[in-house]
Design an enzyme around this catalytic site. Structure first.
Site, PDB file in Angstrom:
ATOM      1  CG  ASP A  83      -0.248  -0.386   2.526  1.00 15.07           C
ATOM      2  OD1 ASP A  83       1.002  -0.352   2.582  1.00 15.07           O
ATOM      3  OD2 ASP A  83      -0.943  -0.717   3.480  1.00 15.07           O
ATOM      4  CG  ASN A 137      -8.424  -1.128  12.175  1.00 17.41           C
ATOM      5  OD1 ASN A 137      -7.453  -1.775  11.770  1.00 17.41           O
ATOM      6  ND2 ASN A 137      -8.945  -0.126  11.490  1.00 17.41           N
ATOM      7  CG  HIS A 158      -5.477  -1.931   8.946  1.00 24.78           C
ATOM      8  ND1 HIS A 158      -5.435  -0.564   9.014  1.00 24.78           N
ATOM      9  CD2 HIS A 158      -4.214  -2.341   9.260  1.00 24.78           C
ATOM     10  CE1 HIS A 158      -4.215  -0.194   9.338  1.00 24.78           C
ATOM     11  NE2 HIS A 158      -3.459  -1.245   9.493  1.00 24.78           N
ATOM     12  CD  GLU A 169      -8.144   1.086   7.845  1.00 24.85           C
ATOM     13  OE1 GLU A 169      -8.178   0.210   8.729  1.00 24.85           O
ATOM     14  OE2 GLU A 169      -7.377   2.068   7.893  1.00 24.85           O
TER      15      GLU A 169
END
Ligand code: PGA
Length: 244
Positions: free
Chosen positions: A67, A135, A137, A142
């Site tokens: 990413d 979280n 991800h 996400e």
């Protein structure tokens, strides 16, 4: 999914680096998926050490990153291109033209995504290195109602902006969008190693390791559908989640 518990994070990092080194040394033209973030810094240091000891060469290796932040240049100190160059590529014998990180300040985002997908579709990855967000991800996939299979643009979750603010002068400077591989792209890698450490990863690692659910609420749980994924944690994290 295999789980490997090491004494500490340094030991986990060394184990992952040795697995990567083995794959690179045993393939003619290895393609390796790379990740950024605080968790993987020691893996890259171990790879640099192996290179310096002449136990590893990246001459025929191609890499593709997961990413990149949108809106900052590759030369920006917090760009993932800069991270890769400074932590690994500048210190080894890789041909920089064989390294791919999406270009975050490409104003033609359609082209940036098409280039990214082209790389993914034309280079089967032998291995993918992963960190995980607090979280759940994976890359910038996400938690949401849906995940995406292929490369796409995403709004970075507020909790991730919060988690990544430590790398910037202030929270406001953290980019709000990113290019990311999709979950489908990630699951196409032949083998995957996910590395995690720290109390803030406990909840998501607990549901990844103990739960049976595959849920977009915790994107890492999609790794349960992959045939060759190994999770590397340290004793501290294993104790927090009650893994023996
Ligand atoms: P970290 O990031 O290694 O800096 O915790 C991991 C991630 O967000 O994927």
């Amino acid at each position: 999914m295999k789980i490997i518990v090491s004494k500490n994070h340094d030991e986990s990092s060394l184990k992952v680096a040795l697995i990567m080194s083995e794959i690179i040394n045993s393939s003619k033209n290895p393609v390796i998926g790379l990740a950024t973030g605080g968790t993987v810094v020691n893996v890259y240091q171990e790879l640099v050490n192996l290179y310096n000891e002449r136990k590893l060469s990246f001459k025929n290796t191609k890499t593709i990153n997961l990413d990149e932040y949108i809106g900052i240049a590759p030369t920006h100190e917090q760009s993932y291109r800069y991270f890769m160059n400074s932590n690994l590529f500048d210190k080894i014998d890789i041909d920089i033209n064989n390294t791919f990180v999406p270009i975050g300040n490409n104003s033609d985002t359609d082209k940036a995504l098409a280039d990214f997908q082209y790389q993914l579709d034309n280079n089967d990855r032998d291995f993918q290195l992963l960190g995980i967000g607090p979280n759940g991800h994976i890359a910038f996939n996400e938690p949401d109602k849906y995940l995406h299979a292929n490369a796409h643009m995403i709004s970075i979750a507020a909790t991730t902006i919060e988690a990544n603010a430590r790398f910037f002068a202030s929270k406001d400077e953290v980019p709000k969008k990113a290019f990311t591989q999709g979950m489908g792209d990630i699951l196409k890698a032949k083998s995957i190693a996910l590395l995690a450490t720290g109390e803030n990863k406990a909840n998501v690692i607990k549901s990844l390791i103990f739960g049976d659910d595959v849920s977009t609420d915790n994107p890492s749980t999609f790794l349960k559908m992959h045939a060759d994924t190994t999770i590397f944690i340290d004793e501290n994290l294993a104790n927090i989640i009650g893994y023996k």
